[in-house]
Design a protein around this motif. Structure first.
Motif, PDB file in Angstrom:
ATOM      1  N   LEU A  90       0.824  -1.212   0.000  1.00 24.12           N
ATOM      2  CA  LEU A  90       0.000   0.000   0.000  1.00 24.12           C
ATOM      3  C   LEU A  90       0.853   1.255   0.000  1.00 24.12           C
ATOM      4  CD1 LEU A  90      -2.659  -1.248   2.516  1.00 24.12           C
ATOM      5  CD2 LEU A  90      -3.078  -0.702   0.120  1.00 24.12           C
ATOM      6  N   ALA A  91       2.002   1.191   0.635  1.00 18.85           N
ATOM      7  CA  ALA A  91       2.913   2.344   0.613  1.00 18.85           C
ATOM      8  C   ALA A  91       3.342   2.651  -0.818  1.00 18.85           C
ATOM      9  CB  ALA A  91       4.127   2.064   1.489  1.00 18.85           C
ATOM     10  N   ARG A  92       3.465   1.619  -1.632  1.00 15.91           N
ATOM     11  CA  ARG A  92       3.801   1.818  -3.063  1.00 15.91           C
ATOM     12  C   ARG A  92       2.588   2.311  -3.842  1.00 15.91           C
ATOM     13  NH1 ARG A  92       4.614  -2.271  -6.343  1.00 15.91           N
ATOM     14  NH2 ARG A  92       3.921  -3.944  -4.981  1.00 15.91           N
ATOM     15  N   ARG A  93       1.435   1.700  -3.602  1.00 15.32           N
ATOM     16  CA  ARG A  93       0.243   1.969  -4.412  1.00 15.32           C
ATOM     17  C   ARG A  93      -0.444   3.279  -4.034  1.00 15.32           C
ATOM     18  NH1 ARG A  93      -3.204  -3.227  -6.084  1.00 15.32           N
ATOM     19  NH2 ARG A  93      -1.525  -4.671  -6.575  1.00 15.32           N
ATOM     20  N   TRP A  94      -0.452   3.570  -2.749  1.00 15.86           N
ATOM     21  CA  TRP A  94      -1.183   4.727  -2.240  1.00 15.86           C
ATOM     22  C   TRP A  94      -0.203   5.701  -1.579  1.00 15.86           C
ATOM     23  CZ3 TRP A  94      -5.716   1.950   0.795  1.00 15.86           C
ATOM     24  CH2 TRP A  94      -6.499   1.223  -0.117  1.00 15.86           C
ATOM     25  N   PRO A  95       0.567   6.434  -2.352  1.00 15.51           N
ATOM     26  CA  PRO A  95       1.628   7.270  -1.781  1.00 15.51           C
ATOM     27  C   PRO A  95       1.134   8.399  -0.880  1.00 15.51           C
ATOM     28  CG  PRO A  95       1.364   7.693  -4.129  1.00 15.51           C
ATOM     29  CD  PRO A  95       0.555   6.475  -3.829  1.00 15.51           C
ATOM     30  N   LYS A  96      -0.155   8.736  -0.959  1.00 14.46           N
ATOM     31  CA  LYS A  96      -0.682   9.800  -0.108  1.00 14.46           C
ATOM     32  C   LYS A  96      -1.136   9.289   1.264  1.00 14.46           C
ATOM     33  CE  LYS A  96      -2.148  12.747  -3.945  1.00 14.46           C
ATOM     34  NZ  LYS A  96      -3.295  13.424  -4.599  1.00 14.46           N
ATOM     35  N   VAL A  97      -1.066   7.965   1.457  1.00 14.77           N
ATOM     36  CA  VAL A  97      -1.466   7.363   2.729  1.00 14.77           C
ATOM     37  C   VAL A  97      -0.209   6.844   3.433  1.00 14.77           C
ATOM     38  CG1 VAL A  97      -2.897   5.613   3.854  1.00 14.77           C
ATOM     39  CG2 VAL A  97      -3.678   6.671   1.724  1.00 14.77           C
ATOM     40  N   LEU A  98      -0.082   7.123   4.722  1.00 16.17           N
ATOM     41  CA  LEU A  98       1.039   6.604   5.503  1.00 16.17           C
ATOM     42  C   LEU A  98       0.677   5.195   5.975  1.00 16.17           C
ATOM     43  CD1 LEU A  98       1.899   9.751   7.668  1.00 16.17           C
ATOM     44  CD2 LEU A  98       2.808   9.084   5.425  1.00 16.17           C
ATOM     45  N   CYS A  99       1.398   4.191   5.458  1.00 15.35           N
ATOM     46  CA  CYS A  99       1.077   2.787   5.723  1.00 15.35           C
ATOM     47  C   CYS A  99       2.256   2.119   6.421  1.00 15.35           C
ATOM     48  CB  CYS A  99       0.789   2.049   4.420  1.00 15.35           C
ATOM     49  SG  CYS A  99      -0.498   2.803   3.396  1.00 15.35           S
ATOM     50  N   ASN A 100       2.050   1.630   7.613  1.00 13.67           N
ATOM     51  CA  ASN A 100       3.125   1.040   8.399  1.00 13.67           C
ATOM     52  C   ASN A 100       2.653  -0.218   9.120  1.00 13.67           C
ATOM     53  OD1 ASN A 100       5.528   3.094   8.409  1.00 13.67           O
ATOM     54  ND2 ASN A 100       3.688   4.350   8.641  1.00 13.67           N
ATOM     55  N   ALA A 101       3.617  -1.071   9.466  1.00 13.83           N
ATOM     56  CA  ALA A 101       3.344  -2.285  10.236  1.00 13.83           C
ATOM     57  C   ALA A 101       4.110  -2.220  11.555  1.00 13.83           C
ATOM     58  CB  ALA A 101       3.751  -3.521   9.443  1.00 13.83           C
ATOM     59  N   VAL A 102       3.524  -2.826  12.582  1.00 17.65           N
ATOM     60  CA  VAL A 102       4.083  -2.738  13.935  1.00 17.65           C
ATOM     61  C   VAL A 102       4.165  -4.126  14.570  1.00 17.65           C
ATOM     62  CG1 VAL A 102       3.710  -1.855  16.275  1.00 17.65           C
ATOM     63  CG2 VAL A 102       3.183  -0.413  14.301  1.00 17.65           C
ATOM     64  N   ASP A 103       5.311  -4.415  15.155  1.00 18.14           N
ATOM     65  CA  ASP A 103       5.461  -5.557  16.057  1.00 18.14           C
ATOM     66  C   ASP A 103       5.380  -5.018  17.481  1.00 18.14           C
ATOM     67  OD1 ASP A 103       6.281  -7.646  17.678  1.00 18.14           O
ATOM     68  OD2 ASP A 103       8.395  -7.497  17.085  1.00 18.14           O
ATOM     69  N   PRO A 104       4.280  -5.271  18.191  1.00 17.67           N
ATOM     70  CA  PRO A 104       4.148  -4.716  19.543  1.00 17.67           C
ATOM     71  C   PRO A 104       4.957  -5.474  20.588  1.00 17.67           C
ATOM     72  CG  PRO A 104       2.243  -6.045  19.041  1.00 17.67           C
ATOM     73  CD  PRO A 104       3.085  -6.031  17.788  1.00 17.67           C
ATOM     74  N   GLY A 105       5.537  -6.605  20.193  1.00 20.73           N
ATOM     75  CA  GLY A 105       6.253  -7.434  21.149  1.00 20.73           C
ATOM     76  C   GLY A 105       5.319  -8.439  21.805  1.00 20.73           C
ATOM     77  N   TRP A 106       5.880  -9.213  22.709  1.00 18.37           N
ATOM     78  CA  TRP A 106       5.113 -10.217  23.458  1.00 18.37           C
ATOM     79  C   TRP A 106       4.531  -9.519  24.681  1.00 18.37           C
ATOM     80  CZ3 TRP A 106       7.677 -15.004  26.245  1.00 18.37           C
ATOM     81  CH2 TRP A 106       6.665 -15.822  26.772  1.00 18.37           C
ATOM     82  N   VAL A 107       3.240  -9.206  24.604  1.00 13.38           N
ATOM     83  CA  VAL A 107       2.606  -8.296  25.557  1.00 13.38           C
ATOM     84  C   VAL A 107       1.725  -9.063  26.536  1.00 13.38           C
ATOM     85  CG1 VAL A 107       1.205  -6.210  25.774  1.00 13.38           C
ATOM     86  CG2 VAL A 107       2.609  -6.554  23.737  1.00 13.38           C
ATOM     87  N   ARG A 108       1.663  -8.558  27.755  1.00 14.54           N
ATOM     88  CA  ARG A 108       0.836  -9.170  28.795  1.00 14.54           C
ATOM     89  C   ARG A 108      -0.642  -8.848  28.562  1.00 14.54           C
ATOM     90  NH1 ARG A 108       5.343  -7.633  31.751  1.00 14.54           N
ATOM     91  NH2 ARG A 108       4.414  -5.713  32.547  1.00 14.54           N
ATOM     92  N   THR A 109      -1.251  -9.633  27.692  1.00 17.15           N
ATOM     93  CA  THR A 109      -2.680  -9.544  27.406  1.00 17.15           C
ATOM     94  C   THR A 109      -3.267 -10.943  27.556  1.00 17.15           C
ATOM     95  OG1 THR A 109      -2.352 -10.004  25.059  1.00 17.15           O
ATOM     96  CG2 THR A 109      -2.312  -7.684  25.734  1.00 17.15           C
ATOM     97  N   LYS A 110      -4.568 -11.058  27.309  1.00 16.43           N
ATOM     98  CA  LYS A 110      -5.202 -12.367  27.330  1.00 16.43           C
ATOM     99  C   LYS A 110      -4.523 -13.297  26.325  1.00 16.43           C
ATOM    100  CE  LYS A 110      -9.649 -12.167  27.338  1.00 16.43           C
ATOM    101  NZ  LYS A 110     -11.034 -12.033  26.814  1.00 16.43           N
ATOM    102  N   MET A 111      -4.164 -12.756  25.167  1.00 16.55           N
ATOM    103  CA  MET A 111      -3.494 -13.538  24.143  1.00 16.55           C
ATOM    104  C   MET A 111      -2.050 -13.855  24.537  1.00 16.55           C
ATOM    105  SD  MET A 111      -2.679 -12.580  20.132  1.00 16.55           S
ATOM    106  CE  MET A 111      -4.385 -12.479  19.621  1.00 16.55           C
ATOM    107  N   GLY A 112      -1.341 -12.857  25.054  1.00 15.88           N
ATOM    108  CA  GLY A 112       0.075 -13.028  25.352  1.00 15.88           C
ATOM    109  C   GLY A 112       0.361 -13.774  26.637  1.00 15.88           C
ATOM    110  N   GLY A 113      -0.577 -13.718  27.586  1.00 19.03           N
ATOM    111  CA  GLY A 113      -0.408 -14.408  28.854  1.00 19.03           C
ATOM    112  C   GLY A 113       0.267 -13.545  29.903  1.00 19.03           C
ATOM    113  N   ALA A 114       0.118 -13.970  31.156  1.00 18.74           N
ATOM    114  CA  ALA A 114       0.623 -13.178  32.285  1.00 18.74           C
ATOM    115  C   ALA A 114       2.139 -13.143  32.349  1.00 18.74           C
ATOM    116  CB  ALA A 114       0.059 -13.737  33.594  1.00 18.74           C
TER     117      ALA A 114
END
Length: 257
Positions: A166-190
């Motif tokens: 999308l960064a290539r196709r839609w140059p007027k839109v800021l398109c980024n991806a994020v790795d939030p890390g292994w986070v203490r959530t229901k999914m990530g666990g305590a």
């Protein structure tokens, strides 16, 4: 102030991002998988600009989510936060797709194509996406023996590749991806090492910040720092092949420009 739509915002990182953005004075449109989940939003419900409801496992409901967002108005940013981790089996959506693929890949693709184009798009990935490199021949797991960890890794590679495409196709839109890390959530666990505030910080910053460092596109981020993603994610041939397959699987075409 900006208006931001966040998928999967009833708990975990999505809810934390919503709370952070609301605390900064921004307008937030929340997403819940069901009416019951929406009712459980508590005080966030009254503070939100709007709440859309739909299960991303279903193509019909995903399209309905896009319609609900468009009825509210144009978003300044969309954070594609919703996702599932490991599933015990391939499962099957109403359209017959693998559930991990449908929720983690097909839904953000469809919403991107169908929601009125915002100024910024942020896709939550994972450092595990680097284990997802491989063939697109069996994207939907109809031939391979089910491997939940591999399916997750592949889905997270897909969203990084989508952001870069999308960064290539839609140059007027800021398109980024994020790795939030292994986070203490229901999914990530305590036992996860990253607290939820740190986990949500990069995506909210990319969604609204006027800092020069945030006004970039086609980048992969981890804790406010740029990183190099898997090589396939940055390969235009892989990106275009992926988008072609997603278009066929969903019947939804991604606009070229």
């Amino acid at each position: 102030m900006s208006t931001i739509f966040i998928t999967g915002s009833t708990d975990g990182l999505g809810r934390a991002a919503a709370q952070s953005l609301l605390g900064q004075g921004h307008r937030v449109v929340l997403h819940a998988r069901s009416a019951d989940r929406a009712d459980a939003l508590g005080e966030l419900k009254s503070r939100a600009q709007g709440i859309v409801v739909g299960d991303l496992k279903s193509a019909a409901e995903t399209k309905a989510i896009a319609d609900q967002v468009n009825a509210i108005g144009r978003m300044d940013a969309v954070i594609h936060n919703a996702g599932v981790y490991t599933r015990p089996g391939r499962g099957a959506t109403p359209e017959g797709h693998a559930e991990t693929l449908a929720i983690n890949t097909l839904a953000p693709y469809m919403l991107t194509a169908l929601i009125q184009r915002p100024g910024r798009l942020v896709y939550l990935s994972s450092g595990l996406h680097r284990g997802g490199e491989g063939s697109l021949d069996d994207l939907d797991w109809t031939k391979r023996a089910w491997d939940s960890a591999q399916a997750y890794a592949e889905s997270k590679l897909h969203v990084v590749a989508l952001a870069f495409a999308l960064a290539r196709r839609w140059p007027k839109v800021l398109c980024n991806a994020v790795d939030p890390g292994w986070v203490r959530t229901k999914m990530g666990g305590a036992g996860a090492p990253v607290d939820i505030d740190t986990g949500q910080r990069t995506q909210t910053w990319l969604a609204v910040s006027k800092d020069a460092a945030a006004l970039v596109t086609g980048r992969y981020w981890h804790h406010l720092a740029q990183q190099q993603p898997a090589s396939e994610a940055t390969d235009p041939r892989f990106q275009d092949a992926l988008i072609g397959k997603l278009g066929k699987l969903t019947g939804v075409e991604l606009p070229e420009v």
